[in-house]
Design a protein around this motif. Structure first.
Motif, PDB file in Angstrom:
ATOM      1  N   ILE A 195      13.824  21.252  -9.623  1.00 32.85           N
ATOM      2  CA  ILE A 195      15.077  21.833  -9.614  1.00 32.85           C
ATOM      3  C   ILE A 195      15.749  21.703 -10.905  1.00 32.85           C
ATOM      4  O   ILE A 195      16.894  22.247 -11.409  1.00 32.85           O
ATOM      5  CB  ILE A 195      16.067  21.332  -8.620  1.00 32.85           C
ATOM      6  CG1 ILE A 195      16.234  19.838  -8.679  1.00 32.85           C
ATOM      7  CG2 ILE A 195      15.570  21.712  -7.139  1.00 32.85           C
ATOM      8  CD1 ILE A 195      17.310  19.376  -7.559  1.00 32.85           C
ATOM      9  N   ASN A 196      15.269  20.801 -11.922  1.00 34.80           N
ATOM     10  CA  ASN A 196      15.742  20.380 -13.162  1.00 34.80           C
ATOM     11  C   ASN A 196      15.248  21.143 -14.334  1.00 34.80           C
ATOM     12  O   ASN A 196      15.621  21.107 -15.488  1.00 34.80           O
ATOM     13  CB  ASN A 196      15.931  18.679 -13.433  1.00 34.80           C
ATOM     14  CG  ASN A 196      16.936  18.198 -12.736  1.00 34.80           C
ATOM     15  OD1 ASN A 196      18.375  18.365 -12.944  1.00 34.80           O
ATOM     16  ND2 ASN A 196      16.407  17.855 -11.529  1.00 34.80           N
ATOM     17  N   THR A 211      14.817  24.253 -15.423  1.00 34.21           N
ATOM     18  CA  THR A 211      15.459  25.775 -15.319  1.00 34.21           C
ATOM     19  C   THR A 211      15.321  26.559 -16.340  1.00 34.21           C
ATOM     20  O   THR A 211      15.368  27.844 -16.563  1.00 34.21           O
ATOM     21  CB  THR A 211      16.905  25.728 -14.863  1.00 34.21           C
ATOM     22  OG1 THR A 211      17.738  24.828 -16.098  1.00 34.21           O
ATOM     23  CG2 THR A 211      17.141  24.891 -13.678  1.00 34.21           C
ATOM     24  N   GLN A 271      15.241  26.199  -6.596  1.00 34.15           N
ATOM     25  CA  GLN A 271      16.543  25.742  -7.521  1.00 34.15           C
ATOM     26  C   GLN A 271      17.747  26.382  -7.008  1.00 34.15           C
ATOM     27  O   GLN A 271      18.805  25.628  -6.703  1.00 34.15           O
ATOM     28  CB  GLN A 271      16.446  26.286  -8.827  1.00 34.15           C
ATOM     29  CG  GLN A 271      15.042  25.641  -9.578  1.00 34.15           C
ATOM     30  CD  GLN A 271      14.631  26.491 -10.948  1.00 34.15           C
ATOM     31  OE1 GLN A 271      15.116  27.453 -11.011  1.00 34.15           O
ATOM     32  NE2 GLN A 271      13.750  25.602 -11.629  1.00 34.15           N
ATOM     33  N   ASN A 272      17.945  27.754  -6.621  1.00 36.49           N
ATOM     34  CA  ASN A 272      19.094  28.132  -5.877  1.00 36.49           C
ATOM     35  C   ASN A 272      19.344  27.392  -4.634  1.00 36.49           C
ATOM     36  O   ASN A 272      20.591  27.271  -4.390  1.00 36.49           O
ATOM     37  CB  ASN A 272      18.861  29.669  -5.819  1.00 36.49           C
ATOM     38  CG  ASN A 272      18.790  30.471  -6.911  1.00 36.49           C
ATOM     39  OD1 ASN A 272      19.350  29.889  -7.939  1.00 36.49           O
ATOM     40  ND2 ASN A 272      18.046  31.729  -6.914  1.00 36.49           N
ATOM     41  N   TRP A 312      20.759  24.197  -5.488  1.00 40.69           N
ATOM     42  CA  TRP A 312      22.411  24.232  -6.119  1.00 40.69           C
ATOM     43  C   TRP A 312      23.298  24.643  -5.065  1.00 40.69           C
ATOM     44  O   TRP A 312      24.555  24.179  -5.030  1.00 40.69           O
ATOM     45  CB  TRP A 312      22.247  25.577  -7.141  1.00 40.69           C
ATOM     46  CG  TRP A 312      23.404  25.722  -7.788  1.00 40.69           C
ATOM     47  CD1 TRP A 312      24.348  26.678  -8.089  1.00 40.69           C
ATOM     48  CD2 TRP A 312      23.935  24.929  -9.077  1.00 40.69           C
ATOM     49  NE1 TRP A 312      25.480  26.449  -8.668  1.00 40.69           N
ATOM     50  CE2 TRP A 312      25.135  25.490  -9.320  1.00 40.69           C
ATOM     51  CE3 TRP A 312      23.465  23.552  -9.517  1.00 40.69           C
ATOM     52  CZ2 TRP A 312      25.971  24.961 -10.429  1.00 40.69           C
ATOM     53  CZ3 TRP A 312      24.416  23.102 -10.439  1.00 40.69           C
ATOM     54  CH2 TRP A 312      25.668  23.753 -11.042  1.00 40.69           C
ATOM     55  N   ASP A 313      22.906  25.724  -4.321  1.00 47.09           N
ATOM     56  CA  ASP A 313      24.118  26.062  -3.143  1.00 47.09           C
ATOM     57  C   ASP A 313      24.337  24.877  -2.008  1.00 47.09           C
ATOM     58  O   ASP A 313      25.260  24.894  -1.709  1.00 47.09           O
ATOM     59  CB  ASP A 313      23.476  27.247  -2.508  1.00 47.09           C
ATOM     60  CG  ASP A 313      23.457  28.519  -3.203  1.00 47.09           C
ATOM     61  OD1 ASP A 313      23.987  28.620  -4.305  1.00 47.09           O
ATOM     62  OD2 ASP A 313      22.678  29.487  -2.807  1.00 47.09           O
ATOM     63  N   LYS A 337      26.307  21.231  -5.733  1.00 46.04           N
ATOM     64  CA  LYS A 337      26.104  21.326  -7.392  1.00 46.04           C
ATOM     65  C   LYS A 337      26.436  20.224  -7.717  1.00 46.04           C
ATOM     66  O   LYS A 337      25.993  19.745  -8.933  1.00 46.04           O
ATOM     67  CB  LYS A 337      27.352  22.315  -7.740  1.00 46.04           C
ATOM     68  CG  LYS A 337      27.190  23.782  -7.371  1.00 46.04           C
ATOM     69  CD  LYS A 337      28.362  24.657  -7.750  1.00 46.04           C
ATOM     70  CE  LYS A 337      28.270  26.075  -7.224  1.00 46.04           C
ATOM     71  NZ  LYS A 337      28.073  26.281  -5.591  1.00 46.04           N
ATOM     72  N   ASN A 373      23.133  17.973  -7.634  1.00 51.81           N
ATOM     73  CA  ASN A 373      22.354  18.550  -8.885  1.00 51.81           C
ATOM     74  C   ASN A 373      22.695  17.878 -10.231  1.00 51.81           C
ATOM     75  O   ASN A 373      21.779  17.560 -10.904  1.00 51.81           O
ATOM     76  CB  ASN A 373      22.466  19.978  -8.889  1.00 51.81           C
ATOM     77  CG  ASN A 373      21.446  20.828  -8.173  1.00 51.81           C
ATOM     78  OD1 ASN A 373      20.202  21.128  -8.508  1.00 51.81           O
ATOM     79  ND2 ASN A 373      21.655  20.960  -6.711  1.00 51.81           N
ATOM     80  N   ASP A 374      23.933  18.001 -10.756  1.00 51.03           N
ATOM     81  CA  ASP A 374      24.435  17.216 -11.943  1.00 51.03           C
ATOM     82  C   ASP A 374      24.318  15.823 -11.754  1.00 51.03           C
ATOM     83  O   ASP A 374      23.689  15.297 -12.870  1.00 51.03           O
ATOM     84  CB  ASP A 374      25.749  17.497 -12.005  1.00 51.03           C
ATOM     85  CG  ASP A 374      26.312  19.015 -12.289  1.00 51.03           C
ATOM     86  OD1 ASP A 374      25.298  19.749 -12.647  1.00 51.03           O
ATOM     87  OD2 ASP A 374      27.336  19.060 -12.007  1.00 51.03           O
ATOM     88  N   ARG A 431      20.375  14.953 -12.808  1.00 50.85           N
ATOM     89  CA  ARG A 431      19.918  15.350 -14.412  1.00 50.85           C
ATOM     90  C   ARG A 431      19.665  14.192 -15.211  1.00 50.85           C
ATOM     91  O   ARG A 431      18.987  14.249 -15.946  1.00 50.85           O
ATOM     92  CB  ARG A 431      20.850  16.449 -14.958  1.00 50.85           C
ATOM     93  CG  ARG A 431      20.725  17.822 -14.157  1.00 50.85           C
ATOM     94  CD  ARG A 431      21.630  18.823 -14.833  1.00 50.85           C
ATOM     95  NE  ARG A 431      21.809  20.166 -14.031  1.00 50.85           N
ATOM     96  CZ  ARG A 431      20.664  20.890 -14.088  1.00 50.85           C
ATOM     97  NH1 ARG A 431      19.636  20.734 -14.622  1.00 50.85           N
ATOM     98  NH2 ARG A 431      21.038  22.032 -13.182  1.00 50.85           N
TER      99      ARG A 431
END
Length: 241
Positions: free
Chosen positions: A17-18, A20, A38-39, A42-43, A46, A49-50, A53
Motif C-alpha cells: 500500500i505504500n 504507489t 491500495q484503494n 485508503w478508504d 487515510k 495509511n499516513d 509511511r
C-alpha cells in the motif's frame, strides 16, 4: 548457506500500500490487484495509511501484534478479498523463488565459494513481497525480495539473492557495491547462463567504477587463490571514494 523464505502479512500489506509510484512496478500483470488493495486500505483509514509511511523493517514485521492503534486496520485488510488475491500471488512467487534457489543451490554455492573464498555458512530470512512491485534489500541477516518471473533473464532470483547475501560481507560504499555486482550480477550470471560481459548488468550508476575495476577483476579471476575480501582491501584506497 541457508535461506528461510517467508511472507510476513503485515509487511506485505505495508509494502503493497505504500509503493504507489508508477516507477515502483516491475510488471503490469497484477497492477490492478495492487491498486485495488491500495484503494481498499485508503478508504479504510487515510490516517493509518499516513502513519504507516514512516515505518520500515523490522518495525513493520508483525506490527499488528505490537501496535494496537493499527491492529484493526491490518486485520480488516487481511480479511479482505483484495488482500487474499495479492497474498496468493505473493505466495506463488515465494514458491517460484524458493524452487529456483534450491535447484541452483549446490551449483551456485560452489561457484561462489570458488570465486570469493568465502564459506557462506550463514542463515538469513528472505521476506517475499508482491512480484509486481520492485524490492531488493539487505539488512542484518534479513533480505527483502520480489521478482516477476515473466521478465528478465534465467536464474535472476538466484543471482540477486547472492547479491544481497554478499552485502553482509561488505560496507555500503559504491566501491563495495561495484565488487558485488562484478561477482554476482555479472560473473555468476555468466557462469549460470552463459554469455559474457561487459556490457554489465546491475545499477547503471556503478558501471563507470566497474569499468575502472575490470582489469584488476580479470587478473583476480585468473589467479589460483581467490579471496574477495583481500581483493577488496588491496584496491580500496585507489577506487573507494
Amino acid at each position: 548457506m541457508k535461506l528461510l523464505f517467508k511472507i510476513d502479512k503485515d509487511y506485505l500489506i505495508y509494502y503493497s500500500i505504500n509503493n504507489t509510484s508508477p516507477d515502483r512496478y516491475s510488471s503490469l500483470i497484477y497492477k490492478d490487484d495492487i491498486i485495488n488493495l491500495q484503494n481498499y486500505a485508503w478508504d479504510l483509514s487515510k490516517e493509518t495509511n499516513d502513519l504507516l509511511r514512516g515505518l520500515a523493517l523490522p518495525n513493520t514485521l508483525n506490527i499488528s501484534n505490537k501496535d494496537t492503534s493499527i491492529s484493526d486496520f491490518f486485520n480488516n485488510i487481511k480479511n479482505s478479498n483484495e488482500f487474499r488475491i495479492v497474498y496468493k500471488q505473493t505466495l506463488d512467487s515465494l514458491e517460484d523463488c524458493k524452487k529456483e534457489w534450491q535447484s541452483n543451490l549446490e551449483k551456485s554455492k560452489g561457484i561462489m565459494n570458488e570465486m570469493t573464498g568465502l564459506e557462506f555458512n550463514k542463515e538469513m530470512t528472505v521476506y517475499i513481497t508482491h512480484p509486481s512491485l520492485k524490492n531488493g534489500k539487505y539488512n542484518n541477516n534479513i533480505i527483502e525480495w520480489s521478482h516477476n518471473s515473466e521478465q528478465d533473464w534465467p536464474n535472476y532470483s538466484t543471482v540477486y539473492l547472492w547479491h544481497e547475501i554478499l552485502h553482509s560481507y561488505f560496507d555500503y560504499s559504491e566501491y563495495s557495491h561495484s565488487i558485488i555486482q562484478l561477482v554476482t550480477d555479472n560473473e555468476l550470471r555468466v557462469k549460470l547462463n552463459g554469455g559474457n560481459y561487459p556490457p554489465f548488468e546491475g545499477h547503471k550508476e556503478l558501471f563507470p567504477l566497474m569499468n575502472e575495476l575490470l582489469q584488476k577483476w580479470i587478473e583476480y579471476l585468473s589467479g589460483s587463490q581467490r579471496d574477495i575480501i583481500d581483493f577488496w582491501k588491496k584496491n580500496r584506497n585507489k577506487f573507494d571514494s
